[in-house]
Motif scaffolding. Structure first.
Motif, PDB file in Angstrom:
ATOM      1  N   GLY A  61       4.178 -17.583-120.971  1.00  0.00           N
ATOM      2  CA  GLY A  61       3.137 -16.942-120.191  1.00  0.00           C
ATOM      3  C   GLY A  61       3.006 -17.504-118.786  1.00  0.00           C
ATOM      4  O   GLY A  61       1.983 -17.354-118.129  1.00  0.00           O
ATOM      5  N   ARG A  62       4.076 -18.110-118.302  1.00  0.00           N
ATOM      6  CA  ARG A  62       4.033 -18.786-117.011  1.00  0.00           C
ATOM      7  C   ARG A  62       4.253 -17.843-115.830  1.00  0.00           C
ATOM      8  O   ARG A  62       3.698 -18.057-114.754  1.00  0.00           O
ATOM      9  N   TRP A  63       5.045 -16.783-116.038  1.00  0.00           N
ATOM     10  CA  TRP A  63       5.509 -15.978-114.910  1.00  0.00           C
ATOM     11  C   TRP A  63       4.764 -14.650-114.848  1.00  0.00           C
ATOM     12  O   TRP A  63       5.350 -13.576-114.946  1.00  0.00           O
ATOM     13  N   LYS A  64       3.461 -14.742-114.650  1.00  0.00           N
ATOM     14  CA  LYS A  64       2.612 -13.556-114.596  1.00  0.00           C
ATOM     15  C   LYS A  64       2.491 -13.027-113.162  1.00  0.00           C
ATOM     16  O   LYS A  64       2.754 -13.731-112.189  1.00  0.00           O
ATOM     17  N   LEU A  65       2.045 -11.785-113.056  1.00  0.00           N
ATOM     18  CA  LEU A  65       1.844 -11.163-111.759  1.00  0.00           C
ATOM     19  C   LEU A  65       0.868 -11.969-110.914  1.00  0.00           C
ATOM     20  O   LEU A  65       1.049 -12.135-109.700  1.00  0.00           O
ATOM     21  N   GLU A  66      -0.162 -12.467-111.546  1.00  0.00           N
ATOM     22  CA  GLU A  66      -1.154 -13.261-110.821  1.00  0.00           C
ATOM     23  C   GLU A  66      -0.510 -14.485-110.169  1.00  0.00           C
ATOM     24  O   GLU A  66      -0.829 -14.843-109.029  1.00  0.00           O
ATOM     25  N   ALA A  67       0.425 -15.137-110.894  1.00  0.00           N
ATOM     26  CA  ALA A  67       1.096 -16.323-110.351  1.00  0.00           C
ATOM     27  C   ALA A  67       1.979 -15.939-109.166  1.00  0.00           C
ATOM     28  O   ALA A  67       2.047 -16.658-108.162  1.00  0.00           O
ATOM     29  N   TYR A  68       2.670 -14.812-109.275  1.00  0.00           N
ATOM     30  CA  TYR A  68       3.498 -14.365-108.158  1.00  0.00           C
ATOM     31  C   TYR A  68       2.642 -14.068-106.931  1.00  0.00           C
ATOM     32  O   TYR A  68       2.976 -14.482-105.814  1.00  0.00           O
ATOM     33  N   CYS A  69       1.549 -13.350-107.129  1.00  0.00           N
ATOM     34  CA  CYS A  69       0.688 -13.014-106.002  1.00  0.00           C
ATOM     35  C   CYS A  69       0.134 -14.279-105.346  1.00  0.00           C
ATOM     36  O   CYS A  69       0.084 -14.373-104.109  1.00  0.00           O
ATOM     37  N   ALA A  70      -0.268 -15.262-106.157  1.00  0.00           N
ATOM     38  CA  ALA A  70      -0.785 -16.508-105.600  1.00  0.00           C
ATOM     39  C   ALA A  70       0.280 -17.209-104.772  1.00  0.00           C
ATOM     40  O   ALA A  70      -0.008 -17.747-103.696  1.00  0.00           O
TER      41      ALA A  70
END
Length: 421
Positions: A61-70
């Protein structure tokens, strides 16, 4: 001999590959990453689904859209649509960090043999695999109304044929359909100076409501819970319990898959359409013919009245039909061996395995078995974990070969690196 070959590198294919790599499977992944999102959607489009419901799936669950956007200095906020271009870039980022190297060559043929499958690439290389997962997206399943079939592509196209609508500036275009693809395409056309109208069979266009606030009272959340397909308990069931959906009677599953979450526009595109687009709900094209300068459409309304109009081009935003007979990359023998549901889609077991041992499916083609969530990115999380479990069960045991790290985390089988196309 590979344990698994994944055909397709969209959200489902990449998610399956991430889970399979973490499980230590000897794996290859083929396809142009995020091809549908990069090549078949016009600039300026947005995701209809919520950002938190648009994640590709990796086991950690590390590579979520939220992480990319951040990482990009952006925010992924509830009720604020994400541009399709941003989502496509997110998918490429996911592929770099959570998936073994993707071979961008196209697969042209999958056939079966005594020890598994032979998979042939566009340049003629043949590879052997014990199992295959087809995550080929929607493009093989384009659906155009019968009255428009056979007309030249200069006159009629499908909405998925366009990554750039600029060629229609100053022209007269008719968009057919009442869903998000039709309405957002029409809005983009109008905003660039195209004269555009929308024809839809329904008596009126439907629009999704603004989603309720993320933080609500406990009572409000209980009455209408958030889900990956929208608020409400019915959507929650479709979204969060596809395994239970599969246990419903076949007739019920087929009816829900065909009718649930029917054509509707997102709340944020409504004003853009209604202020700039001619709307003709309650009409169906019964015949079409080329005429000088474009084509003539014969229409019948829901009361039976007939009329005609002329237009320079028709864009059919009329969706996709996932039928077994459209799986052209499968050999005729393999395709013909597949058991099918009444709607023509492959019949699948509880781990997405078809009636042919070792052949798995993912994405739109599984919606009649596992529900409407399979038409959206949100369904990739359940699919990836469940399908890889099925592959491991089919292989008989967890592979014992050594693994090497996937870029960014997880693990990858020690197979040779594939050639990039």
């Amino acid at each position: 001999m590979y344990d698994l070959l994944v055909v397709g590198a969209g959200p489902y294919g990449l998610s399956i590959a991430s889970h399979a790599a973490a499980a230590g499977l000897n794996l290859r992944v083929f396809g142009r990453p995020m091809a549908s999102w990069r090549d078949h959607m016009p600039s300026g489009m947005f995701l209809k689904s919520e950002p938190w419901a648009s994640n590709l799936s990796d086991p950690s669950g590390r590579w979520k859209l939220e992480a990319y956007c951040a990482e990009q200095g952006m925010m992924a906020r509830h009720a604020e649509p994400i541009p399709v271009a941003t989502f496509a870039s997110y998918g490429l980022w996911f592929a770099r960090n959570a998936v073994p190297a993707v071979d961008e060559r196209t697969i042209t043929r999958v056939s079966s043999g005594p020890d598994g499958f032979t998979v042939v690439t566009e340049d003629g290389e043949a590879l052997q695999a014990r199992t295959v997962a087809l995550a080929i997206g929607v493009m093989p399943f384009i659906e155009v109304p019968a009255a428009l079939r056979g007309l030249h592509p200069t006159l009629v196209t499908h909405s998925s044929h366009h990554s750039d609508l600029g060629g229609f500036q100053g022209k007269d275009v008719t968009v057919i359909g009442g869903g998000q693809a039709a309405l957002e395409t029409a809005a983009l056309l109008a905003e660039q100076g195209t004269r555009v109208r929308v024809l839809a069979r329904a008596d009126r266009l439907r629009w999704n409501d603004v989603p309720p606030a993320w933080e609500r009272s406990r009572w409000q959340s209980f009455r209408s819970p958030h889900s990956g397909l929208g608020p409400g308990w019915r959507n929650w069931f479709y979204s969060e319990r596809p395994g239970l959906f599969r246990r419903l009677p076949e007739a019920t599953r087929s009816r829900v898959a065909a009718t649930a979450l029917g054509p509707a526009g997102a709340w944020w595109v409504r004003d853009r359409v209604e202020r700039a687009v001619d709307l003709l709900p309650g009409h169906e094209v019964t015949a079409a013919a080329a005429v000088p300068g474009g084509l003539r459409l014969d229409l019948t309304d829901n009361a039976g009245a007939r009329r005609s109009l002329e237009t320079e081009h028709v864009i059919a935003a009329t969706g996709f039909k996932a039928h077994r007979d459209r799986l052209g990359l499968l050999s005729a023998e393999l395709r013909g061996s597949l058991a099918a549901l009444p709607d023509g889609s492959p019949a699948l077991g509880h781990t997405f395995e078809s009636s042919h041992d070792g052949l798995f499916f993912a994405g739109l083609v599984t919606a009649s078995g596992f529900g409407p969530a399979m038409r959206f990115v949100h369904g990739a999380t359940f699919t990836a974990a469940t399908l890889v479990q099925g592959v491991r069960r089919r292989l008989g045991a967890t592979p014992v070969r050594g693994t090497v790290p996937v870029p960014g985390g997880g693990s990858r089988s020690g197979a040779p690196s594939p050639v990039r196309g």
